[in-house]
Scaffold this motif. Structure first.
Motif, PDB file in Angstrom:
ATOM      1  N   ARG A  72       0.815  -1.215   0.000  1.00 35.35           N
ATOM      2  CA  ARG A  72       0.000   0.000   0.000  1.00 35.35           C
ATOM      3  C   ARG A  72       0.852   1.270   0.000  1.00 35.35           C
ATOM      4  N   GLY A  73       2.172   1.111  -0.225  1.00 32.40           N
ATOM      5  CA  GLY A  73       3.043   2.269  -0.371  1.00 32.40           C
ATOM      6  C   GLY A  73       3.827   2.670   0.858  1.00 32.40           C
ATOM      7  N   PHE A  74       3.688   1.947   1.951  1.00 28.74           N
ATOM      8  CA  PHE A  74       4.441   2.270   3.158  1.00 28.74           C
ATOM      9  C   PHE A  74       5.844   1.673   3.068  1.00 28.74           C
ATOM     10  N   VAL A  75       6.812   2.375   3.644  1.00 33.64           N
ATOM     11  CA  VAL A  75       8.149   1.821   3.825  1.00 33.64           C
ATOM     12  C   VAL A  75       8.114   1.118   5.173  1.00 33.64           C
ATOM     13  N   VAL A  76       8.458  -0.158   5.202  1.00 33.18           N
ATOM     14  CA  VAL A  76       8.310  -0.974   6.409  1.00 33.18           C
ATOM     15  C   VAL A  76       9.661  -1.529   6.840  1.00 33.18           C
ATOM     16  N   LEU A  89      16.888   4.403  11.532  1.00 34.78           N
ATOM     17  CA  LEU A  89      15.881   4.554  10.480  1.00 34.78           C
ATOM     18  C   LEU A  89      15.525   6.017  10.249  1.00 34.78           C
ATOM     19  N   ALA A  90      15.417   6.794  11.314  1.00 30.43           N
ATOM     20  CA  ALA A  90      15.106   8.221  11.172  1.00 30.43           C
ATOM     21  C   ALA A  90      16.236   8.944  10.439  1.00 30.43           C
ATOM     22  N   ALA A  91      17.472   8.616  10.786  1.00 30.93           N
ATOM     23  CA  ALA A  91      18.620   9.276  10.162  1.00 30.93           C
ATOM     24  C   ALA A  91      18.792   8.883   8.694  1.00 30.93           C
ATOM     25  N   ASN A  92      18.296   7.704   8.326  1.00 31.10           N
ATOM     26  CA  ASN A  92      18.507   7.183   6.974  1.00 31.10           C
ATOM     27  C   ASN A  92      17.213   6.969   6.193  1.00 31.10           C
ATOM     28  N   ALA A  93      16.128   7.527   6.666  1.00 31.11           N
ATOM     29  CA  ALA A  93      14.813   7.277   6.056  1.00 31.11           C
ATOM     30  C   ALA A  93      14.781   7.600   4.572  1.00 31.11           C
ATOM     31  N   THR A  94      15.375   8.691   4.190  1.00 36.32           N
ATOM     32  CA  THR A  94      15.304   9.070   2.774  1.00 36.32           C
ATOM     33  C   THR A  94      16.024   8.066   1.880  1.00 36.32           C
ATOM     34  N   PHE A 105      15.935   4.981   2.224  1.00 35.00           N
ATOM     35  CA  PHE A 105      15.008   3.849   2.089  1.00 35.00           C
ATOM     36  C   PHE A 105      13.733   4.236   1.345  1.00 35.00           C
ATOM     37  N   GLY A 106      13.655   5.488   0.910  1.00 36.44           N
ATOM     38  CA  GLY A 106      12.457   5.958   0.223  1.00 36.44           C
ATOM     39  C   GLY A 106      11.383   6.443   1.172  1.00 36.44           C
TER      40      GLY A 106
END
Length: 67
Positions: free
Chosen positions: A18-22, A49-54, A56-57
């Motif tokens: 559904r478009g979420f990054v998990v 994950l917060a520091a590298n979220a972008t 991961f899309g």
């Protein structure tokens, strides 16, 4: 005391469809590790994950965690 990311794989896949990054964390469980080890591992994972979220899309401003 029990559980693994494979137990939530179907749910994670449904969210991703559904478009979420998990991300699903495999953290240390009792009796091998005790509080606060799993909490520290979870906190470290969320920080990563917060520091590298972008990369991961994802969007670090739209993160949600679930226990």
């Amino acid at each position: 005391m029990s559980g693994s990311r494979t137990q939530v794989a179907d749910y994670a896949t449904a969210l991703a469809d559904r478009g979420f990054v998990v991300a699903s964390l495999e953290y240390s469980l009792a009796p091998g590790q005790h509080y606060p080890v799993p909490v520290r591992q979870g906190t470290a994972a969320l920080g990563y994950l917060a520091a590298n979220a972008t990369s991961f899309g994802g969007n670090p401003d739209r993160m949600v965690s679930s226990a």
